[in-house]
Design an enzyme around this catalytic site. Structure first.
Site, PDB file in Angstrom:
ATOM      1  N   ARG A 101     104.901  75.233 -49.038  1.00 25.09           N
ATOM      2  CA  ARG A 101     105.314  74.683 -47.740  1.00 25.09           C
ATOM      3  C   ARG A 101     106.604  73.873 -47.885  1.00 25.09           C
ATOM      4  O   ARG A 101     107.479  73.908 -47.031  1.00 25.09           O
ATOM      5  CB  ARG A 101     104.207  73.802 -47.149  1.00 25.09           C
ATOM      6  CG  ARG A 101     102.968  74.610 -46.788  1.00 25.09           C
ATOM      7  CD  ARG A 101     101.985  73.812 -45.974  1.00 25.09           C
ATOM      8  NE  ARG A 101     102.532  73.477 -44.668  1.00 25.09           N
ATOM      9  CZ  ARG A 101     102.117  72.459 -43.926  1.00 25.09           C
ATOM     10  NH1 ARG A 101     101.153  71.680 -44.350  1.00 25.09           N
ATOM     11  NH2 ARG A 101     102.657  72.220 -42.760  1.00 25.09           N
ATOM     12  N   GLN A 123     103.037  64.131 -35.912  1.00 20.96           N
ATOM     13  CA  GLN A 123     101.965  64.519 -36.841  1.00 20.96           C
ATOM     14  C   GLN A 123     102.526  65.485 -37.877  1.00 20.96           C
ATOM     15  O   GLN A 123     101.838  65.863 -38.812  1.00 20.96           O
ATOM     16  CB  GLN A 123     100.838  65.219 -36.080  1.00 20.96           C
ATOM     17  CG  GLN A 123     100.170  64.339 -35.047  1.00 20.96           C
ATOM     18  CD  GLN A 123      99.253  65.160 -34.154  1.00 20.96           C
ATOM     19  OE1 GLN A 123      98.084  65.356 -34.443  1.00 20.96           O
ATOM     20  NE2 GLN A 123      99.785  65.660 -33.059  1.00 20.96           N
ATOM     21  N   HIS A 168     101.214  61.470 -40.344  1.00 20.25           N
ATOM     22  CA  HIS A 168     100.470  62.284 -41.316  1.00 20.25           C
ATOM     23  C   HIS A 168     101.265  62.482 -42.609  1.00 20.25           C
ATOM     24  O   HIS A 168     100.973  63.393 -43.379  1.00 20.25           O
ATOM     25  CB  HIS A 168     100.085  63.645 -40.707  1.00 20.25           C
ATOM     26  CG  HIS A 168      99.017  63.542 -39.653  1.00 20.25           C
ATOM     27  ND1 HIS A 168      98.669  64.583 -38.814  1.00 20.25           N
ATOM     28  CD2 HIS A 168      98.203  62.505 -39.306  1.00 20.25           C
ATOM     29  CE1 HIS A 168      97.694  64.187 -37.996  1.00 20.25           C
ATOM     30  NE2 HIS A 168      97.401  62.934 -38.266  1.00 20.25           N
ATOM     31  N   CYS A 195     102.444  58.553 -56.292  1.00 22.27           N
ATOM     32  CA  CYS A 195     101.759  58.436 -57.578  1.00 22.27           C
ATOM     33  C   CYS A 195     100.416  57.763 -57.353  1.00 22.27           C
ATOM     34  O   CYS A 195     100.354  56.662 -56.786  1.00 22.27           O
ATOM     35  CB  CYS A 195     102.612  57.633 -58.566  1.00 22.27           C
ATOM     36  SG  CYS A 195     101.743  57.339 -60.120  1.00 22.27           S
ATOM     37  N   THR A 240     100.941  69.803 -29.394  1.00 26.81           N
ATOM     38  CA  THR A 240      99.772  69.477 -30.217  1.00 26.81           C
ATOM     39  C   THR A 240      98.502  69.881 -29.481  1.00 26.81           C
ATOM     40  O   THR A 240      98.425  69.747 -28.260  1.00 26.81           O
ATOM     41  CB  THR A 240      99.765  67.982 -30.641  1.00 26.81           C
ATOM     42  OG1 THR A 240      98.539  67.704 -31.335  1.00 26.81           O
ATOM     43  CG2 THR A 240      99.907  67.033 -29.473  1.00 26.81           C
TER      44      THR A 240
HETATM   45  P1  OAD Z   1      97.736  72.696 -33.854  1.00 23.67           P
HETATM   46  O1  OAD Z   1      98.005  73.965 -34.582  1.00 23.67           O
HETATM   47  O2  OAD Z   1      96.332  72.229 -33.795  1.00 23.67           O
HETATM   48  O3  OAD Z   1      98.269  72.825 -32.352  1.00 23.67           O
HETATM   49  C1  OAD Z   1      99.547  73.307 -32.064  1.00 23.67           C
HETATM   50  C2  OAD Z   1      99.743  73.317 -30.570  1.00 23.67           C
HETATM   51  O4  OAD Z   1     101.071  73.748 -30.317  1.00 23.67           O
HETATM   52  C3  OAD Z   1      98.820  74.274 -29.802  1.00 23.67           C
HETATM   53  O5  OAD Z   1      98.267  73.608 -28.685  1.00 23.67           O
HETATM   54  C4  OAD Z   1      99.759  75.408 -29.345  1.00 23.67           C
HETATM   55  O6  OAD Z   1      99.402  75.938 -28.086  1.00 23.67           O
HETATM   56  C5  OAD Z   1     101.082  74.687 -29.272  1.00 23.67           C
HETATM   57  N1  OAD Z   1     102.239  75.575 -29.487  1.00 23.67           N
HETATM   58  C6  OAD Z   1     102.365  76.659 -30.277  1.00 23.67           C
HETATM   59  N2  OAD Z   1     103.599  77.171 -30.218  1.00 23.67           N
HETATM   60  C7  OAD Z   1     104.302  76.396 -29.360  1.00 23.67           C
HETATM   61  C8  OAD Z   1     105.641  76.405 -28.860  1.00 23.67           C
HETATM   62  N3  OAD Z   1     106.540  77.315 -29.245  1.00 23.67           N
HETATM   63  N4  OAD Z   1     106.000  75.442 -27.980  1.00 23.67           N
HETATM   64  C9  OAD Z   1     105.111  74.497 -27.568  1.00 23.67           C
HETATM   65  N5  OAD Z   1     103.842  74.447 -27.996  1.00 23.67           N
HETATM   66  C10 OAD Z   1     103.432  75.366 -28.890  1.00 23.67           C
HETATM   67  O7  OAD Z   1      98.705  71.588 -34.498  1.00 23.67           O
HETATM   68  P2  OAD Z   1      98.630  69.999 -34.364  1.00 23.67           P
HETATM   69  O8  OAD Z   1      98.056  69.600 -33.061  1.00 23.67           O
HETATM   70  O9  OAD Z   1      99.957  69.466 -34.750  1.00 23.67           O
HETATM   71  O10 OAD Z   1      97.096  67.447 -40.006  1.00 23.67           O
HETATM   72  O11 OAD Z   1      97.594  69.661 -35.512  1.00 23.67           O
HETATM   73  C11 OAD Z   1      97.281  68.318 -35.784  1.00 23.67           C
HETATM   74  C12 OAD Z   1      97.035  68.123 -37.252  1.00 23.67           C
HETATM   75  O12 OAD Z   1      96.066  69.067 -37.701  1.00 23.67           O
HETATM   76  C13 OAD Z   1      98.229  68.387 -38.143  1.00 23.67           C
HETATM   77  O13 OAD Z   1      99.099  67.299 -38.241  1.00 23.67           O
HETATM   78  C14 OAD Z   1      97.587  68.677 -39.460  1.00 23.67           C
HETATM   79  C15 OAD Z   1      96.475  69.580 -38.993  1.00 23.67           C
HETATM   80  O14 OAD Z   1      95.373  69.646 -39.816  1.00 23.67           O
HETATM   81  C16 OAD Z   1      96.945  67.291 -41.322  1.00 23.67           C
HETATM   82  O15 OAD Z   1      97.206  68.185 -42.112  1.00 23.67           O
HETATM   83  C17 OAD Z   1      96.436  65.941 -41.706  1.00 23.67           C
END
Ligand code: OAD
Length: 241
Positions: free
Chosen positions: A62, A97, A115, A123, A183
């Site tokens: 990544r 996030q 996050h 470390c 999100t």
């Molecule tokens: P998610 O994958 O859960 O959600 C992504 C959101 O973005 C969804 O609601 C999609 O509909 C939307 N989406 C996708 N493509 C898009 C675009 N082009 N424009 C606008 N929206 C779009 O990701 P997060 O909510 O960020 O944490 O996930 C939260 C946390 O879960 C992350 O920070 C990570 C993960 O596990 C850790 O790793 C601690």
């Protein structure tokens, strides 16, 4: 809306959707990272303890992917908005996030990475956090205390405390507009920020591809790709400054 009632304090929360059009995968969409890889092995301290090499390899990949990723129009619009609001004496807080650095590359000055950050490592012996653009292995030495094999990604895993929470809660209590971008509203505490902001009297807006899990908590929503809806919304705010 007039200049007098344009927002005085805005808190923006971003998630993986803001970086989707930069080629970085989201987590829970079809083809999302957690539909292909086991979250409990790759994003928990227990998973790291069980198989550190597997976890390091995943984050190494990544990290390498970031080298070829560019900010998109949504990142650029948020950086411009920050500059315009600052010039107008308004408060603007960008909480993300995301562990990528695309907000910073686009020009955002003050980003709270709740996050953690992929380009930093930590470390486990001395607690030092250092910038690290390359691979980590179980043989890597800490550049500060020289312990071997105890460096880990500076990423918050499930079961760990997110970063900057005190600062974020203060900003949420002072904001008059809270905006959630890209999100799914699945992961707390970030998913609860909309309710904290509402309780403190802020209006709330969701900008996302589709209604998130917390969609009913928002006063208003604009659905579409981040590269369309974020520049449009930022333009609307800047018009009133
Ligand atoms: P998610 O994958 O859960 O959600 C992504 C959101 O973005 C969804 O609601 C999609 O509909 C939307 N989406 C996708 N493509 C898009 C675009 N082009 N424009 C606008 N929206 C779009 O990701 P997060 O909510 O960020 O944490 O996930 C939260 C946390 O879960 C992350 O920070 C990570 C993960 O596990 C850790 O790793 C601690």
């Amino acid at each position: 809306m007039s200049n007098a009632n344009a927002p005085r304090g805005i808190v923006v929360l971003t998630g993986a959707g803001v970086s989707a059009e930069s080629g970085l995968g989201t987590f829970r969409d079809v083809d999302g990272i957690w539909t292909k890889y086991p979250l409990e092995d790759l994003a928990t301290p227990e998973g790291f303890a069980r198989n550190p090499d597997f976890v390091q390899g995943f984050y190494n990949d990544r990290r390498a992917q970031l080298k070829t990723s560019e900010p998109n129009a949504a990142h650029v619009a948020l950086a411009r908005l920050e500059a315009a609001l600052q010039a107008a004496g308004r408060r603007f807080t960008l909480v993300t996030q995301n562990v990528d650095h695309l907000h910073e590359t686009a020009g955002s000055q003050n980003v709270l990475h709740m996050h953690g950050e992929l380009l930093k490592v930590r470390c486990q012996a001395c607690g030092s956090v250092v910038r690290w653009p390359d691979d980590l292995t179980s043989k890597t030495h800490c550049p500060v205390c020289e312990a071997t094999g105890l460096m880990r990604p500076h990423v918050v895993w499930f079961g760990e405390m997110p970063l900057y929470m005190d600062e974020i809660e203060v900003e949420l209590s002072r904001a008059d507009l809270f905006v959630s971008i890209g999100t799914s509203g699945n992961v707390y505490p970030a998913a609860g920020f909309v309710q904290l902001a509402r309780r403190a009297g802020a209006r709330t807006l969701e900008l996302n591809l589709e209604p998130s899990d917390g969609a009913t908590f928002f006063d208003e929503a604009r659905y579409g790709k981040a590269s369309d809806v974020v520049p449009d919304w930022a333009h609307d705010i800047m018009k009133w400054l």
